[in-house]
Each structure stands twice: as structure tokens, then as C-alpha cells.
Design a protein around this motif. Sequence first.
Motif, PDB file in Angstrom:
ATOM      1  N   ALA B 356       0.833  -1.201   0.000  1.00 50.85           N
ATOM      2  CA  ALA B 356       0.000   0.000   0.000  1.00 50.85           C
ATOM      3  C   ALA B 356       0.865   1.246   0.000  1.00 50.85           C
ATOM      4  O   ALA B 356       0.584   2.210  -0.718  1.00 50.85           O
ATOM      5  CB  ALA B 356      -0.909  -0.013   1.223  1.00 50.85           C
ATOM      6  N   GLU B 357       1.943   1.223   0.772  1.00 54.70           N
ATOM      7  CA  GLU B 357       2.824   2.399   0.817  1.00 54.70           C
ATOM      8  C   GLU B 357       3.455   2.632  -0.544  1.00 54.70           C
ATOM      9  O   GLU B 357       3.529   3.763  -1.016  1.00 54.70           O
ATOM     10  CB  GLU B 357       3.935   2.207   1.858  1.00 54.70           C
ATOM     11  CG  GLU B 357       3.498   2.342   3.295  1.00 54.70           C
ATOM     12  CD  GLU B 357       2.925   1.058   3.848  1.00 54.70           C
ATOM     13  OE1 GLU B 357       2.867   0.062   3.096  1.00 54.70           O
ATOM     14  OE2 GLU B 357       2.519   1.021   5.018  1.00 54.70           O
ATOM     15  N   SER B 360       0.770   3.791  -3.172  1.00 59.66           N
ATOM     16  CA  SER B 360       0.362   5.167  -2.861  1.00 59.66           C
ATOM     17  C   SER B 360       1.491   6.125  -3.160  1.00 59.66           C
ATOM     18  O   SER B 360       1.277   7.208  -3.714  1.00 59.66           O
ATOM     19  CB  SER B 360      -0.003   5.296  -1.383  1.00 59.66           C
ATOM     20  OG  SER B 360      -1.058   4.466  -1.057  1.00 59.66           O
ATOM     21  N   GLY B 361       2.693   5.716  -2.779  1.00 60.45           N
ATOM     22  CA  GLY B 361       3.855   6.561  -3.052  1.00 60.45           C
ATOM     23  C   GLY B 361       4.007   6.775  -4.540  1.00 60.45           C
ATOM     24  O   GLY B 361       4.304   7.885  -4.985  1.00 60.45           O
ATOM     25  N   PHE B 425       9.072  14.621  -1.754  1.00 62.06           N
ATOM     26  CA  PHE B 425       9.675  13.993  -0.583  1.00 62.06           C
ATOM     27  C   PHE B 425       8.792  12.878  -0.044  1.00 62.06           C
ATOM     28  O   PHE B 425       9.232  11.738   0.126  1.00 62.06           O
ATOM     29  CB  PHE B 425       9.927  15.043   0.502  1.00 62.06           C
ATOM     30  CG  PHE B 425      10.089  14.443   1.870  1.00 62.06           C
ATOM     31  CD1 PHE B 425      11.187  13.642   2.153  1.00 62.06           C
ATOM     32  CD2 PHE B 425       9.144  14.642   2.850  1.00 62.06           C
ATOM     33  CE1 PHE B 425      11.338  13.073   3.400  1.00 62.06           C
ATOM     34  CE2 PHE B 425       9.280  14.068   4.103  1.00 62.06           C
ATOM     35  CZ  PHE B 425      10.382  13.277   4.380  1.00 62.06           C
ATOM     36  N   VAL B 426       7.525  13.213   0.231  1.00 62.23           N
ATOM     37  CA  VAL B 426       6.629  12.203   0.777  1.00 62.23           C
ATOM     38  C   VAL B 426       6.527  11.031  -0.192  1.00 62.23           C
ATOM     39  O   VAL B 426       6.593   9.860   0.202  1.00 62.23           O
ATOM     40  CB  VAL B 426       5.231  12.798   1.044  1.00 62.23           C
ATOM     41  CG1 VAL B 426       4.340  11.782   1.692  1.00 62.23           C
ATOM     42  CG2 VAL B 426       5.350  14.023   1.912  1.00 62.23           C
ATOM     43  N   ALA B 429       9.871   9.026  -0.276  1.00 65.48           N
ATOM     44  CA  ALA B 429      10.118   8.348   0.994  1.00 65.48           C
ATOM     45  C   ALA B 429       9.196   7.144   1.141  1.00 65.48           C
ATOM     46  O   ALA B 429       9.634   6.053   1.527  1.00 65.48           O
ATOM     47  CB  ALA B 429       9.911   9.318   2.158  1.00 65.48           C
ATOM     48  N   PHE B 430       7.919   7.321   0.782  1.00 69.30           N
ATOM     49  CA  PHE B 430       7.002   6.200   0.984  1.00 69.30           C
ATOM     50  C   PHE B 430       7.138   5.142  -0.094  1.00 69.30           C
ATOM     51  O   PHE B 430       6.890   3.969   0.159  1.00 69.30           O
ATOM     52  CB  PHE B 430       5.561   6.700   1.132  1.00 69.30           C
ATOM     53  CG  PHE B 430       5.301   7.190   2.506  1.00 69.30           C
ATOM     54  CD1 PHE B 430       4.985   6.302   3.511  1.00 69.30           C
ATOM     55  CD2 PHE B 430       5.453   8.519   2.835  1.00 69.30           C
ATOM     56  CE1 PHE B 430       4.789   6.733   4.802  1.00 69.30           C
ATOM     57  CE2 PHE B 430       5.257   8.965   4.122  1.00 69.30           C
ATOM     58  CZ  PHE B 430       4.924   8.071   5.115  1.00 69.30           C
ATOM     59  N   GLY B 510       3.007  18.450  -0.364  1.00 68.82           N
ATOM     60  CA  GLY B 510       4.071  18.060   0.550  1.00 68.82           C
ATOM     61  C   GLY B 510       3.638  18.182   1.997  1.00 68.82           C
ATOM     62  O   GLY B 510       4.018  17.369   2.842  1.00 68.82           O
ATOM     63  N   PRO B 513      -0.237  15.653   2.290  1.00 65.33           N
ATOM     64  CA  PRO B 513      -0.303  14.578   1.287  1.00 65.33           C
ATOM     65  C   PRO B 513      -1.681  13.927   1.282  1.00 65.33           C
ATOM     66  O   PRO B 513      -2.059  13.277   0.318  1.00 65.33           O
ATOM     67  CB  PRO B 513       0.754  13.579   1.738  1.00 65.33           C
ATOM     68  CG  PRO B 513       1.447  14.181   2.886  1.00 65.33           C
ATOM     69  CD  PRO B 513       0.678  15.343   3.385  1.00 65.33           C
ATOM     70  N   SER B 514      -2.432  14.165   2.372  1.00 64.10           N
ATOM     71  CA  SER B 514      -3.748  13.545   2.437  1.00 64.10           C
ATOM     72  C   SER B 514      -4.659  14.040   1.326  1.00 64.10           C
ATOM     73  O   SER B 514      -5.642  13.381   1.003  1.00 64.10           O
ATOM     74  CB  SER B 514      -4.372  13.821   3.796  1.00 64.10           C
ATOM     75  OG  SER B 514      -4.185  15.149   4.163  1.00 64.10           O
ATOM     76  N   LEU B 517      -3.837  11.299  -0.878  1.00 65.09           N
ATOM     77  CA  LEU B 517      -3.898   9.978  -0.273  1.00 65.09           C
ATOM     78  C   LEU B 517      -5.299   9.625   0.222  1.00 65.09           C
ATOM     79  O   LEU B 517      -5.728   8.485   0.115  1.00 65.09           O
ATOM     80  CB  LEU B 517      -2.897   9.899   0.883  1.00 65.09           C
ATOM     81  CG  LEU B 517      -1.440   9.987   0.425  1.00 65.09           C
ATOM     82  CD1 LEU B 517      -0.509  10.018   1.605  1.00 65.09           C
ATOM     83  CD2 LEU B 517      -1.101   8.817  -0.469  1.00 65.09           C
ATOM     84  N   ASN B 521      -6.473   6.204  -1.088  1.00 63.60           N
ATOM     85  CA  ASN B 521      -6.254   5.102  -0.154  1.00 63.60           C
ATOM     86  C   ASN B 521      -7.171   3.902  -0.348  1.00 63.60           C
ATOM     87  O   ASN B 521      -6.705   2.770  -0.397  1.00 63.60           O
ATOM     88  CB  ASN B 521      -6.403   5.599   1.281  1.00 63.60           C
ATOM     89  CG  ASN B 521      -5.045   5.823   1.900  1.00 63.60           C
ATOM     90  OD1 ASN B 521      -4.075   5.253   1.441  1.00 63.60           O
ATOM     91  ND2 ASN B 521      -4.984   6.652   2.917  1.00 63.60           N
ATOM     92  N   LEU B 525      -5.777   0.253  -1.264  1.00 65.19           N
ATOM     93  CA  LEU B 525      -5.939  -0.910  -0.386  1.00 65.19           C
ATOM     94  C   LEU B 525      -6.671  -2.031  -1.104  1.00 65.19           C
ATOM     95  O   LEU B 525      -6.306  -3.205  -0.994  1.00 65.19           O
ATOM     96  CB  LEU B 525      -6.690  -0.510   0.887  1.00 65.19           C
ATOM     97  CG  LEU B 525      -5.849   0.295   1.880  1.00 65.19           C
ATOM     98  CD1 LEU B 525      -6.711   0.747   3.038  1.00 65.19           C
ATOM     99  CD2 LEU B 525      -4.688  -0.530   2.390  1.00 65.19           C
TER     100      LEU B 525
END
Lengths: 686, 533, 101
Positions: B356-357, B360-361, B425-426, B429-430, B510, B513-514, B517, B521, B525
Motif C-alpha cells: 500500500a505504501e 500510494s507513493g 519527498f513524501v 520516501a514512501f 508536501g 499529502p492527504s 492519499l 487510499n 488498499l
Amino acid sequence: MIPDQAHIAHIQTFHTVVAVVLPLLAAVINNFIPNKLKITGWISTIAILLSAAFAISVFAAVWNTTAVHTQQLWFTIGATKVYAGVWLNNLSVMMLALVPVIALPVHIYSMAYMKEDERFNRYFTYLSFFCFSMLALVVVDSTILLYAFWELVGFSSYLLIGFWFTRDKAVQANKKAFIMNRIGDVGLLSAVIILFAQYGTFDLVRLFGDNGLVSKSVIENGVWIAPAGQLPAVWQYVAFAGIFLGMAAKSAQFPLHTWLPDAMEGPTSVSALIHAATMVAAGVFLLGRAYPLFTPEELSVFAVIGCFTAFMAASIALTQNDLKRILAYSTISQLGFMVLAMGVGAYASSLFHLATHAFFKCLLFLVAGIVIHEMQHIKHENHLDIDPQNILYMGGLRKKLPLTFISAVIGSLALIGLLFTSGYLSKDGILIQAFEWAEGKAWYFQLVPAGALLTSLLTAFYVSRLIVKVFFGKFRLLNINPDIKLHISDGGWNYKMPLVLLALCSLFPLFSLHPWLYEHAWLYQGFLPANHLERMNVYHTLIPVGVNIFCVIVMYLAYAMYVKRNYVARQNGWLFRLSYNQWYIDAIYNKLFVKGALALSNLLYWFDRTVIDGIVNLLRSITGTLSSLAEWADRYVVNGIIYLITVLVRRTGNLVRLFQGGKLQYYMYSMLAVVLLVFIFKLLIS
Amino acid sequence: MNLLTILIFIPVLFGTIILLLPSSLRASFKYITLLATLVQFALSIYMYLEFKTGAGFAGINHEDQFQFVQKLPWIHLDLGSAGAMQIDYFVGVDGISVPLLVMTTLVMVIATVASWEISSNVKGFFALFLLLDMAVIGVFCALDFFLFYLFYELMLLPLYFLIGMWGGVRREYAAIKFFLYTLFGSVFMLLVMVGLYLSVTDPATGNHTFNIVQMMNPANYSADSIFSAAAQQTILGVPARVLGFVVLFIAFAIKVPVVPLHTWLPVAHVEAPTPVSIILAGVLLKIGGYGIIRICLGIFPEVAATGAFWLGLLGVVSILYGALNALAQRDLKRMIAYSSVSHMGFVLLGIASQTAEGISGAILQMISHGFLSSMLFYLVGVVYNRVHDRDIYNFRGLGSIMPKYTAFVMIAFFASLGLPGFSAFVAEAFTLAGTFKSSTTNGLLPYWMAIGGSIGILLSAAYFLWTLQRMFFGKTLLKGGEVWRTALTDINVRETLTLVPLAIMALALGIFPSLVLDVANGSVLALVEFLKK
Amino acid sequence: MIGLNEFLLLSAALFCIGLYIVVAKRNAIQILIGVELMLNAAILNLVAFGKYDKINNGGQVFALFAIVLAAAVTAVALAIILNVYRQYKTIDPSKINKLGD
């Protein structure tokens, strides 16, 4: 009781957030203030003053009481909830208070120091932004936010190092600083990711807090077992290595230390705040945060690297001639002490040294700023072509700059660690505990305390050399040109007040009422674990006394060498060259990594153009050839047949048309021909 | 009337208006186009706000969970005993396509403003531009494979002409290279599409179907059909489903682009006019990523699982290879083009992780890269428009003469290199977190891939900072001397207005991010759950 | 002794000369002369073969009939040629190609 506690936590969190956000607010406001209006200095200063006030109130409320942890949902990614919040314990509130307290005098000083600069407003925008990042870094409660502000600190440092962006050296320095910090960032990011994969959370409290997940996990048979899940043990080491890299980059430890001396291209006030007192301490702070993660072996790595860095930097500082560069190497050296302290388990001493070092190193940099400023003044007034930072041109300034001189002496004594200074309290604690740590270990572990001891003697020497060269003797430019006029002074209140403030903070009373027993320092006690060792052995007396005596001897030696000229140092031995060229580390990196990466990138670009694009072009030319073959066939075979047919038809048509030309006599001809043909035909078949 | 249909076909409407207007009104064409894109943007924002999130609206393999759906029979041929040939006009969105739609419509507005300087054959340009706009939006919405393919191919045509007619010196070479590359991919896609059509039957009607959602359900495959998982048919000794996956993957990998199928990108970018560069980098590359998620993963989940290692490897190679190549460039636009290759590598890596990460990333990275690459290419266009040169070595110290421009360049560069506070970045990173987690959760990717990917973050700092130092800092020194100095004026109001929304979007994503996301999400999922089976 | 063969040979020669004139000459009157020659060759044949039709003298009768006809044809043809000449200012048949107009 419980709601009361919650209420306190709420208030402290709020105050913390205010303290953190105020500088950001100042930065945003400053960004929109036109260049003509030079009020940004005041905006930033007032913001940091208020921030300091809030921070100290939080410090007073939380220090030595229960930690405060508040968080709020930031976002959800997949099924993982990521929180943002603050975690206030002794470590973070100490840093929270320290940063604005150091930043405040630097702000005041900067208002005078940067007065002439045409990008004055931009300077304060950056400075406030840095303060925001740094404050946020110390209070956040999740690894991901820690990483975020970790990098923002690096970014604001990038902006400030390259503040004079028209100077090539400055922009090269800030690029180098950012990239070397990026190496550390990548390490830290890897560590964050590994911890996330292992523990499923970014929450620092759950990871590293009391009874946190990290302290509950063990390494057994090559497997790193956590309460929920496991990884091969190697990833624990990688996580350690990542944090080590992050720390080494920010706190300028070997092998990632080379950016810090170059970073001195920024304004001196910036060096004082960022590259001496706060940002470079972030690495040590990180070690403090992630302390439960490290195994004893990994801690030894910190001890060894810290010791090596401390020694190496001190040895380099011995021969440098650039005022700020000497201080930069001294910073690296002192940071080495802190890392060493973390490594030998002297957690409290390390953080104590961090705090004391912040004050006296900031003081020394501000002194350097004044000296450089005055040298520049001399340079401009007399139209000289000199490097205003070179200590070889200085000398005898103690009469011209009395307050600066006194401050410099106090700062230097604290740096050397003589009695009655704060440096004495914190540094000797580290030395003593290093000896205690090495006791009973293999012989090579004895090198660590020995190296640390040697380093403190070297420190005494190079600091004395610096002070002597700058403030004692005669002003050396007069030897070259006796007509030079010296219209210099300590400067206005913007200069004097920070110096006095920081000088007072570099003396022992702020930290301990007992001038020679470091165990009595309240800051030190605040970090002690419950089961700390009592003072019990001979080191606790022997080392402070010995170190102080030796240091005084070394200082006299330096004085004798540089003022009285009793001894002349040889300047061509390989040791001298090694030190002067900074152990050739920069040159090696440049050859190995920079050139290597560029060569690799050029090679790959060549590969891209010739091989990959070559294959594509080959396919294209094969297709092209095939298609031109097909075209040939099309033109000469398929088209040819059709053409032939048309030619035949046309010829026939033309032929037949001849008979239809409307010419009477042709009709006759054809009739004749037909008749003849019929006859011939008949003759032939009969 | 269905909102999504309106969204897709608005550009055509406005494009027709432009075509009908006489050329004497050519000054108004750009305003008409701008109006079209703005209306589209407003519509997509409305859809984003109206979009219902949660497990009940995940989409992916549940046809009833898609939103703004319109399904109309389009081509219906009764073939007697062979059943009926049924192609539907079937559009709908789920959490994966909605953020991409919003991003696309915003980038289209930006691209329109970037076309302000186009002066030759304005009518043709904007008509093709709007056609492209329609096709791009259509691709993100289509749920019928035939319709998807139609829009997918329809994109090529306007792009070919836009590059070939309004491009740089070697524009024809670039256009043909681009066209051949993508055509190569899509021709084979057609074969797989037909194969899938013949394998899948709609349980409701009993006819073969192009419905992508139906294709995700293994139960809908006829027992002995070519792509049936149970039948295990082979083509030339290769399992048919693997071949199908590979073919579709190559088609989308060319779009992404994935090393070694990336060489059209630098050429096309260098030659394309600024607005086309923006669309190419901002939107078209995302179609590759979107296609891999929706089609490759959706229709061939088990092949995606077994091939995840190779996908991840390609991702890591793209990240590092692109970054190192970017380091070697001296043409600013080419440098950014290679950086796109590097950044899109994260998308592939995240998708390959199937966590999922990671996914989503990857989606966040696509959105973020959409804004940032548009910004970067727009910024290159600014300098190119003024002096018609982009060689990094020919400029020095632009910071002193173009301070505002330099500020935006710094924002774009630092945002691209993954400075926290900006979207990349987010996302990165994810993506890496998901990649690392993959080994423990589903065992698809080895641990080291995350570390390999993170080296790319380091390299991106190297090339961006080098450019920044070389081109913008230092004492001003220009190859063109005084002529250039007077030509290089700081950015004007229109240019600022274009750049500000992009910068704000990068910053907003940044910090929150929601915004993406929360919408994505549920679908992510559901996708991960679907892939696990 | 002059037999049938000699008549036939003469007739063939006459016919060939006539044919040559018709084909080769660029003057309508000459062509008309050629036609007359060929006609006379045919008449000569008729007369020669008439020897074998002793009862009716069919050959001679046909010959007389043909001579009369030939005179009429020649008159008409000359009239046409005269008209053609008026129209086209030439009597070369290859140049008279505007009949359709």
C-alpha cells in the motif's frame, strides 16, 4: 490528577508550537518586505526573543518532570497512519531552549554585521527559517518528521552558506555542504525506512521512549527480532550505519566532515549560529534520540570515530591560517568529543558538552566576526589586497579591541577546558568517563581515552596559537606597510551585548555552582540514567588536575613559540604538510568520488547515446533498409509489371489508332494488308 | 449528461469552435483554449470534491464501485452463431484516476498559458492541442479496453504533429522517433487486446467483452481461451499470460519511460515546444504508470507478482541510470528530461513493491512529478524564449539578473530533489518504505532495492545543485554578452501566475499529502488486497 | 496466240497500278484516276471471262453496265472533289480531316 496532567501537556504543547512557528512566521513576513525597508532584522529578532521566552517556559515546566507527548493524525497512507506531534522530554526541551537562546544574540549581532548588505532582508528570512527548522527538528515526535526537518535544516544551511551567491567559492561550498549532507540524509532515510519496516511505526516515542519497541528487540542468531516482526540482523547494522552517516554528515564527523570548513564561506554570524552551535549539534541530538537502538559494538564505533575525528581535526587546526577555518576544525574536534562521549556511554556528558560548547563556540565565532569585520575595514580603508581572515596579517589587536579580546580569552579557556569555565565541567567529564570505559578492555580501546587526552592538549595549543597570533605581539601588516591606519573598535551595542551575554554563559556558574566537580552540574544530572555510576575512582581527581596542568604548560609553549619566538616550528615536515593540507581528505574525495561519479555519468551517457540509442538507431536503419528494399521491389517489380502492361496497352492503342486516323489512304492500306494476310494465311494452311 | 463525458469531450467542443472560426480571429484562439481548460479544471475539482471515498467506493475490480460511470452500447454487431461483438462506451473513475485527472486538467491549463508565444499556424496548434487534451483525459477515464486503446492511439496523432510542426531544429527526427517508439508499443498491445477480448466473456450477456473490470475477474475467462489462467496456453513456448503481460508492460514502459526504452524522451523533449514538453512530462508519462497499475497489474496480477523482481530492478536501474545521465548533460532541457526518467523510476519501483505504501507513493510521485516537471519545463522555456539557448555552460550568475526566476528555479529544483515540505519527498520516501517493506509483507522485492533507490535521491541532489551553482550563481557571465543581458528580463506577471499554482500545489501536497492519499487510499488498499489473491 | 492468261495478267497489272495510285498519291483526282484504272481492270476481266458465257454475253453486258456506272461515279466524285476544293482549298485527302466539324 489525570485531567490536570493532560491540561499541562496541552499548554506545553501549545507553547512549544508557538515557539517553533514564530520564526517561520517571521520568515514568511520578511519574505514580503521590500528591500528598502530594513525592519526585517527586528521582526526576526523579536520573533526569536518571544520564541526563546516560550521555549524557556516550556523548559522550566517540563525539565525533570514527565515527558509530554502530543500528536495528531497527519495523513494515512494505505493502512498506515502517520502522526505529527511533539515529544518533550529532557533532551528535547534542553535543545528547544538552547537554540533560541543562542540564536538571540546572533540575531542581534547580525543586525549590525549584515547592515551594509543589500540583501539584508533575505538574510533574516533565511535565518528565521533556519531557526524554525532547527526548533522543529528537536521537538518533533516521528522519524519521518525528524528526517524532514533534518533536511530542512540542511537546506537553510545551504541557503545561508551560499548567501553571497555571486562568490564562486561560496556557492561551491554550499553545494558541497548540501550534497555531503544528502549522503547523511540518504543514510538517515534508510534507517527511518528500516525502522518503519521493522516496527511499523514512525513514532519516536513508541520506538525510543521508555520501554519502547527498540529496547525490547534483540539480535539472536543473525535475526533482529522485534515485538512484532523480524528482519535479518544485517538490517540492524544498516540502520545503525544509516544513522551514523546522518550523524556524521550533520555533525561533521569523519568521513563526512569536509563540508564544514568550506561552509565558512557564509557570513560569520551564520557560522556562529549554524556551524558551531546548533545545526552541527543535530547529529549528536540524533544519537541522543536513537540511543536505545545501538548495541555495545556500535557504540564503540562511535567512540572510535569520535576520537579519531577529534584528533584529526585538532591536528589540522594546528597549522591553518584562516581564522574561521581554525574555528571550524575546532568545532569538528569538539563534536568528535561529543560523539566519543555518546560512544563510551557518557550520554549525559555528551549532551552537557553540547550545551556548553554551543555557548563558547558561538562566542568565539562572533569574536572572529568582529575581527574579520575590522580587518575588512582596514583592507578597504588602506586599499590593501589581503585576505581579511588570515591570522598571519593580524596581531596586537588586544589593545584596539579590548572587549573582544576578553571575550575571546574566556571562549578560548572554555574551549581548552580550564578551570572555572563551562568547558572544563563538560569536557573533563567526557575524558574521565572515556578512561572508565576503556578500563578492562583490550589494549586498542585504550587508544580512545589516550587520543582524547592528546586532543585536548592539541586543542590547548592551537587555541593559544590563535589567540596569540590575533591579539598579541605587533600588528603584522605594519611590518609590510608602516603607514597603515588602524581605525577600529569593538563596535556598537549590537556587537558588545551578545559578546558579554555569551561570555557570561561560558563560565561555570550557569551550569554548576561547584566550579570543579562536573557531577554537580544540573544539566548533567538531568540526563543521568537512574543507575549511573558514582564517582569512585582515581580518574575523577587525576584527570582534571593533570589536564589542567598540561594545558597551561602547552599554552605557555605556544605563547613562547609565537610571541617570544623562542622556538620556530618547522614548516616542511610531512606532518606539517599533512596537517596543512587537511590530511588530503578533500583531494582524495575529489579524485575518487567526484571525478568517479562524473566519469561514471559520462560513461553512462556515452552508453545511452551509443549503445541504447545505437540499438534503437540500428533497428531504425534495419527497418529503413528493409523498407527501401521493399520500395525498390515495389518500384521495379510490382510497379514494373503494371507499367509494362500499361505500355503494351498504350502501344496497342496507338497502333490501332493509326487505322482510325480519318486518313482515307490508310484505310486502303489496311484493307490491302488484311486481304493479303488472308491470302497468305490461306496459302500457308493449305 | 454524465459529468465525466462532459469532461472528456469539452475540448473537442471548443476545438470545433476554433476550427470553425475564421483565421482572422486567431488572437482569440488561445483564450478559447484557456477557457476550455479552465472549465475542465473546474469540473475536475468539482468531481474531486464530490468523489466519495471509503471501502465501498474503492473501484479497481468492482464495476459497481466506480463513480461518475457512464456505460452506453457503442458498437454492436450481431454475428449470428458467433455471438455478438459488443464495444461499450464505458467511462468511470476510482481513487487512482481521480487525482490524476485533477493533475492533468491543471497541467493542461498551465500548458495553454505556456503556448501564449506560439505564433505560427495558431488554429492548427490549438485544435490539435485540444484533441490531445481530450485523448489524455479519455485514457484516464476509459474502462473499456477498446475505448482505452482508442484514446491511447488518439494521443499519438496530435503529439506527432505538435512536435513535428512546432518543434525545434531536429523536430522531424524527434517526432518520428517518438511516433515509432510509441506505435511499436501499441501495435502489440492491440494484439493482446484482441486476445483478451476473445478470452473474456461478460457473465451478464454471455458475449465477449472489452470491459477492463471484467477482465480482472479470472472467472470470466473461457476455460480454453488463450489468456485463461487455468488453460495455461503457451505462445512460442512462453506462457501466454506472461507474454501478454510483457507486451502490455513494454507498451506502457515506453511511455513511463523505463530504461532502456527511454531514448525517445530526451530527443522529443529537446525538440518539442514548451507546452508540448509540459504535456509530455506532466501528463503522458503518467499514462504509462497508470496503465501499468490499471491494466498490467489489474489483468495479469499473478504475472505481476512473479515478475515483480524484474519490474523493481528496472525501476532501480531507471532511477540510477537516469540520474547519472542527467549529471552528464549540458543541455538544461535534456538534463531535466533525464531527471524525469530517474523520478519516474520511483513510480515503477513503488508499483512493483505491491504494498500500500509503495503504490500510494507511486501515485503521489506521479502527481508530484506532474506538477514539478511542468514547472521545470516551463522554466526552461522561459530562458529559451528569451535567448534561444539552453546550454548550461553558456550561462552564469542568472541569479543576479533574474532574481524572481531564480527563486522559482530553486523551488522547482529543491522540490524535485525531494526537499521535505514538497510533494516529491513524501512520495519518494514512501515509495522506498513500501519497497523495503515488500520483502517482509509479500516477499516480492529484495531489501537492497530500497537502498539502491535512495542513492538516486543523493544523485538528484548532485545534478540539480550542480546546475544551480553553474547557471544561476556566481558572477553574471553570458555567452551572448550584452544582447543576452538585455534579453534576459525577469519573469513577467503571466509567467509568475503560471508558476505560482504549480509551486503551491507541490507545497500543498508536501504538507498535506492527504489531499491525494485520502482519495486514493481506498482504491490502493483494494488493489493491494486484489493483488494478494 | 493471246489466251485468257494474258488478259488476266494485263488486268492484274492495271489493278496494281490503280491500287498504287490510290494508296500513294496525294491528289484526289489522281486517286480517282487510280480508281478508274482498277475499275477498268475489273471490266477487262469481265470481258475476258465473258468469252466463256457464249449464250448471254453476260460479261460484255456487265462491262457496258459497269462503264456507264463508272462514268456516273466519276462525275459525282469530281463534283465532290470540286466541292471539297472549295471548302478546304486543297484536294489532298490526308489534309481533309475536318469532316466531323
